[in-house]
Scaffold this motif. Structure first.
Motif, PDB file in Angstrom:
ATOM      1  N   MET A   1       0.885  -1.204  -0.015  1.00 36.45           N
ATOM      2  CA  MET A   1      -0.097   0.062  -0.127  1.00 36.45           C
ATOM      3  C   MET A   1       0.989   1.188   0.039  1.00 36.45           C
ATOM      4  O   MET A   1       0.593   2.200  -0.742  1.00 36.45           O
ATOM      5  N   ASN A   2       1.858   1.207   0.803  1.00 31.95           N
ATOM      6  CA  ASN A   2       2.877   2.367   0.937  1.00 31.95           C
ATOM      7  C   ASN A   2       3.509   2.840  -0.809  1.00 31.95           C
ATOM      8  O   ASN A   2       3.823   3.738  -0.911  1.00 31.95           O
ATOM      9  N   ALA A   3       3.773   1.537  -1.219  1.00 31.15           N
ATOM     10  CA  ALA A   3       4.691   1.670  -2.453  1.00 31.15           C
ATOM     11  C   ALA A   3       3.455   2.100  -3.539  1.00 31.15           C
ATOM     12  O   ALA A   3       3.909   3.069  -4.451  1.00 31.15           O
ATOM     13  N   VAL A   4       2.348   1.511  -3.746  1.00 36.55           N
ATOM     14  CA  VAL A   4       1.324   1.775  -4.684  1.00 36.55           C
ATOM     15  C   VAL A   4       0.947   3.349  -4.467  1.00 36.55           C
ATOM     16  O   VAL A   4       0.696   4.170  -5.200  1.00 36.55           O
ATOM     17  N   GLU A   5       0.570   3.706  -3.061  1.00 36.45           N
ATOM     18  CA  GLU A   5       0.073   4.991  -2.881  1.00 36.45           C
ATOM     19  C   GLU A   5       1.111   6.324  -3.334  1.00 36.45           C
ATOM     20  O   GLU A   5       0.672   7.324  -3.659  1.00 36.45           O
ATOM     21  N   LYS A   6       2.387   5.877  -3.651  1.00 33.70           N
ATOM     22  CA  LYS A   6       3.450   6.681  -4.199  1.00 33.70           C
ATOM     23  C   LYS A   6       3.813   6.566  -5.397  1.00 33.70           C
ATOM     24  O   LYS A   6       4.498   7.290  -6.369  1.00 33.70           O
ATOM     25  N   GLY A   7       2.925   5.566  -6.171  1.00 33.75           N
ATOM     26  CA  GLY A   7       3.188   5.332  -7.480  1.00 33.75           C
ATOM     27  C   GLY A   7       4.727   4.447  -7.963  1.00 33.75           C
ATOM     28  O   GLY A   7       4.770   4.502  -8.883  1.00 33.75           O
ATOM     29  N   LEU A   8       4.977   3.832  -7.079  1.00 32.65           N
ATOM     30  CA  LEU A   8       6.346   3.064  -7.032  1.00 32.65           C
ATOM     31  C   LEU A   8       6.020   1.790  -7.722  1.00 32.65           C
ATOM     32  O   LEU A   8       6.062   0.843  -6.948  1.00 32.65           O
ATOM     33  N   GLU A   9       6.097   1.649  -9.052  1.00 33.12           N
ATOM     34  CA  GLU A   9       5.677   0.227  -9.725  1.00 33.12           C
ATOM     35  C   GLU A   9       6.775  -0.974  -9.585  1.00 33.12           C
ATOM     36  O   GLU A   9       6.225  -1.862  -9.261  1.00 33.12           O
ATOM     37  N   GLU A  10       7.991  -0.647  -9.887  1.00 34.34           N
ATOM     38  CA  GLU A  10       8.954  -1.528  -9.645  1.00 34.34           C
ATOM     39  C   GLU A  10       8.756  -2.065  -8.175  1.00 34.34           C
ATOM     40  O   GLU A  10       9.203  -3.380  -7.954  1.00 34.34           O
ATOM     41  N   GLU A  11       9.030  -1.210  -7.182  1.00 37.60           N
ATOM     42  CA  GLU A  11       8.903  -1.585  -5.658  1.00 37.60           C
ATOM     43  C   GLU A  11       7.725  -2.705  -5.712  1.00 37.60           C
ATOM     44  O   GLU A  11       7.804  -3.434  -4.640  1.00 37.60           O
ATOM     45  N   SER A  12       6.542  -2.196  -6.036  1.00 35.07           N
ATOM     46  CA  SER A  12       5.546  -2.789  -5.893  1.00 35.07           C
ATOM     47  C   SER A  12       5.312  -4.284  -6.456  1.00 35.07           C
ATOM     48  O   SER A  12       5.052  -5.207  -5.870  1.00 35.07           O
ATOM     49  N   PHE A  13       6.035  -4.272  -7.773  1.00 35.97           N
ATOM     50  CA  PHE A  13       6.388  -5.634  -8.253  1.00 35.97           C
ATOM     51  C   PHE A  13       7.155  -6.539  -7.386  1.00 35.97           C
ATOM     52  O   PHE A  13       6.783  -7.752  -7.408  1.00 35.97           O
ATOM     53  N   ASN A  14       8.243  -6.084  -6.661  1.00 43.10           N
ATOM     54  CA  ASN A  14       9.000  -6.761  -5.845  1.00 43.10           C
ATOM     55  C   ASN A  14       8.602  -7.342  -4.709  1.00 43.10           C
ATOM     56  O   ASN A  14       8.732  -8.492  -4.268  1.00 43.10           O
ATOM     57  N   ILE A  15       7.461  -6.386  -4.097  1.00 47.79           N
ATOM     58  CA  ILE A  15       6.621  -6.901  -2.994  1.00 47.79           C
ATOM     59  C   ILE A  15       5.893  -8.059  -3.460  1.00 47.79           C
ATOM     60  O   ILE A  15       5.348  -9.083  -2.561  1.00 47.79           O
ATOM     61  N   LEU A  16       5.245  -7.854  -4.553  1.00 45.90           N
ATOM     62  CA  LEU A  16       3.974  -9.101  -5.006  1.00 45.90           C
ATOM     63  C   LEU A  16       4.882 -10.402  -5.187  1.00 45.90           C
ATOM     64  O   LEU A  16       4.146 -11.297  -4.831  1.00 45.90           O
TER      65      LEU A  16
END
Length: 409
Positions: free
Chosen positions: A203-218
């Motif tokens: 949620m913290n990554a997506v709310e900042k629009g950080l796509e690559e970081e969100s992929f890594n968390i997924l």
């Protein structure tokens, strides 16, 4: 409930009511004179589709009159609204028709909507209304609407039976507690804690629009918590995807994106998840979901803006294809033009005109990539009244002319 109108055939009403309750679709009954006798609505048709609906009713009721019994007709109109029509017969004489719909036979993605808008010569301002209504409709596959059509034909050919109902409750079931002890409780708890921890990071990554970081968390997202013996169960993977869709929706809202934009994206992915048939397809869609929600935050976030400027941004984003001016926007959100102009520049570092032009150019890029319209038509569709001015603004923002952008894609 059967209406207290003796002119309505109870058998026909019961058939229509059953179809309406089971399929959750609009059902309408027409008598032999092509007049609608009654309607059962699940979702009212928007104004822009009502003319087409009237034409469909006329077409189907006339066609069914000359169609053999035990036949259903699938009709799809210019808006890609699909309807099932079934004739009612009594002693080989046509006495009326049942029309069910609208529903969709394809998922309403951007290409689908662009095709419909082009076919019906709709302005871009109608896109939001059309997109919202499409997301409310059921999507039926060929086997699904075939089964529904056959069911309606079967009901129409036979007297409707209101069956008696019996219920039973087994009070002698012995629950085997040993089955639950097979699971390692500590392992389950550990996975649940990990999932919630990763959800917070996501949620913290997506709310900042950080796509690559969100992929890594997924990649670290745990599966198998609620799946029993089947680690890759399709149903349980769909449930995880539904949960992820909710997490991403909340993240985008926390990132400052208005629910006006989030709603359609959330509904679209909910439909897509249910339609997928493989685990690999679900995995691929989850990446698409993250990418699109992050894109929403980057492009539409009004986080950090005052409520007044958020209202102005929302109004521009929803009405960019119309003629917009500072005074018009100020009037709509009930604030003075002078204050709006000064505050908008202060909070966005853009003037009202600059923001409007940027929004229009972003939308025009999508339309140019579709390559279904002339550059002049696209300019008009996104709100520019002058072809040359559109090209000038486009090149200023992209370093390319619209034609160069088309060839460059």
């Amino acid at each position: 409930m059967y209406p207290k109108d003796k002119k309505i055939n109870k058998n026909h009403f019961d058939i229509c009511s059953s179809i309406h309750n089971l399929a959750k679709l609009n059902v309408e009954y027409f008598e032999n004179n092509q007049q609608s006798s009654f309607q059962l609505f699940n979702s009212p048709i928007p104004l822009l589709g009502q003319t087409s609906k009237y034409a469909t009713n006329q077409y189907l009721t006339e066609l069914l009159r000359d169609t053999s019994q035990n036949t259903y007709i699938l009709h799809t109109d210019n808006f890609q609204f699909s309807y099932l029509g079934v004739g009612l017969w009594e002693k080989e004489s046509y006495i009326g028709a049942i029309i069910v719909g609208p529903f969709l036979s394809n998922l309403p993605d951007e290409t689908f909507i662009s095709y419909v808008m082009d076919k019906n010569n709709l302005s871009l301002g109608k896109k939001h209304q059309l997109d919202h209504y499409y997301k409310s409709l059921k999507v039926l596959s060929s086997p699904e609407y075939s089964s529904l059509g056959s069911l309606i034909v079967t009901l129409a050919a036979n007297p409707f039976i209101n069956a008696n109902s019996l219920s039973s409750v087994n009070t002698n079931v012995i629950i085997n507690d040993n089955r639950t002890t097979e699971l390692d409780n500590e392992q389950v708890y550990s996975k649940i804690e990990l999932r919630y921890s990763l959800e917070r990071k996501l949620m913290n990554a997506v709310e900042k629009g950080l796509e690559e970081e969100s992929f890594n968390i997924l990649k670290s997202y745990p599966i198998g918590i609620y799946e029993g013996s089947s680690r890759n169960s399709l149903r349980s993977r769909k449930n995880i995807a539904f949960g992820l869709n909710t997490v991403l929706k909340l993240s985008a809202e926390r990132g400052g994106v208005s629910p006006i934009y989030i709603h359609n994206v959330f509904d679209k992915f909910s439909i897509l998840i249910e339609k997928l048939a493989t685990v690999n397809a679900i995995d691929a869609l989850q990446k698409t979901m993250i990418s699109e929600y992050c894109d929403l935050v980057r492009k539409l976030s009004s986080d950090g803006h005052s409520p007044t400027i958020r209202k102005a941004i929302d109004y521009i984003n929803l009405n960019f294809s119309t003629e917009l001016a500072l005074n018009t926007i100020a009037d709509k959100i009930q604030i003075s033009p002078f204050y709006l102009s000064r505050q908008f520049k202060k909070e966005t570092n853009l003037s009202i005109v600059e923001y409007i032009n940027r929004k229009r150019i972003e939308e025009s890029k999508f339309l140019i990539k579709q390559n279904n319209h002339s550059i002049t038509d696209i300019a008009l569709m996104v709100g520019f009244q002058n072809h040359n001015y559109f090209c000038k603004v486009f090149k200023k923002m992209t370093t390319l002319t619209p034609k160069e952008y088309l060839n460059h894609k």
